[in-house]
Design an enzyme around this catalytic site. Sequence first.
Site, mmCIF file in Angstrom:
data_model
loop_
_atom_site.group_PDB
_atom_site.id
_atom_site.type_symbol
_atom_site.label_atom_id
_atom_site.label_comp_id
_atom_site.label_asym_id
_atom_site.label_seq_id
_atom_site.Cartn_x
_atom_site.Cartn_y
_atom_site.Cartn_z
ATOM 1 N N ASN A 175 0.808 -1.225 0.000
ATOM 2 C CA ASN A 175 0.000 0.000 0.000
ATOM 3 C C ASN A 175 0.837 1.270 0.000
ATOM 4 O O ASN A 175 0.362 2.330 0.407
ATOM 5 C CB ASN A 175 -0.978 0.012 1.190
ATOM 6 C CG ASN A 175 -1.860 -1.215 1.210
ATOM 7 O OD1 ASN A 175 -2.363 -1.632 0.161
ATOM 8 N ND2 ASN A 175 -2.040 -1.811 2.379
ATOM 9 N N ARG A 176 2.082 1.144 -0.434
ATOM 10 C CA ARG A 176 3.002 2.275 -0.506
ATOM 11 C C ARG A 176 3.333 2.878 0.866
ATOM 12 O O ARG A 176 3.842 3.989 0.957
ATOM 13 C CB ARG A 176 2.457 3.381 -1.426
ATOM 14 C CG ARG A 176 2.264 2.930 -2.887
ATOM 15 C CD ARG A 176 3.601 2.561 -3.515
ATOM 16 N NE ARG A 176 3.502 2.346 -4.953
ATOM 17 C CZ ARG A 176 3.358 1.157 -5.548
ATOM 18 N NH1 ARG A 176 3.278 0.054 -4.806
ATOM 19 N NH2 ARG A 176 3.306 1.058 -6.848
ATOM 20 N N LEU A 177 3.082 2.140 1.927
ATOM 21 C CA LEU A 177 3.439 2.606 3.274
ATOM 22 C C LEU A 177 4.827 2.068 3.619
ATOM 23 O O LEU A 177 5.007 1.259 4.534
ATOM 24 C CB LEU A 177 2.400 2.167 4.306
ATOM 25 C CG LEU A 177 1.035 2.853 4.188
ATOM 26 C CD1 LEU A 177 0.068 2.307 5.233
ATOM 27 C CD2 LEU A 177 1.183 4.366 4.355
#
Length: 225
Positions: free
Chosen positions: A196-198
Amino acid sequence: MDPRRVDYTGDGLSEDQLLETPYAQARAWVDDAVERAQHEKDVFEPLAVSVATVDDDGTPNVRTVLMRFLDERGPGFVTALTSAKGREISATPRMALALTWPSMYRAIRFRGTAVEVDRAEVMEYWNSRPWASRISAWASQQSDPVASRAALEEAYARRAAQFPDTGSDDDVPVPDFWGGFRVVPDEVEFWAGRRNRLHDRLVFRRVGDGDLADAASWEVLRRQP
C-alpha cells in the site's frame, strides 16, 4: 497485472529490527544482496551504486558505477579522476550515493562529502582487477567524446601492446589519472518497501564526529514514505 501497480510485499524495517549503527545495517543489507545474487540470482550487480553529483552550473548528474569499498568510513568507488564525475566531485564534494535492490524491496541512500581514496587502497584494488580491465582504464579518456567504437578499440590495442599480460599484479601500472572516492556520510537512509506504498524509511543522521560504526555519533528518525 498493470506493471505500474506492483504492490511491494517486503517485510519492511522496524526500529526494533534496525541494527545499532549505520555501518552494521549497511553491511548486513549489502551482504544479503550479494548472497541473494549468488543463490536466488534475482539480484543483478548487487554492488551497483548510483552516484549523484552537480556540475559547475549546479545541474545534477547521476550515473551507475560499482561500489568497490565499504567500511566504517563510508562507501567508495573507483574512477578516472579526470572524468566528469571526478571533475565534479573535486569542484563540489557534496554528493549522494544510492544502492537499490528492487527484488528485495530495499535501498540505501548515503548523503555526505566525498574524499579521495588513499593511494595505497587504490593500488591494492587496482592489483585485484583483471588485466583487461586495467588496460581499459588506460585506453579510455573517460567521459570525453570519441570518434567511433573503432577508435576506442584501437586505443585499447595500443595500451595492450604497451603493457602485455604477464600474469603478474604489476604488469599494468596504476595511471596517475585513476583513483577513487569515498563518501563520508552525514545521513544514511534505509528504505524498505511495504504494501500500500506505506514504506519504511529509517534514517541515521549524524550528531557527532565518529564514523559509521560509532553509535554515539548518530540519531535515528523515521521519515514518512
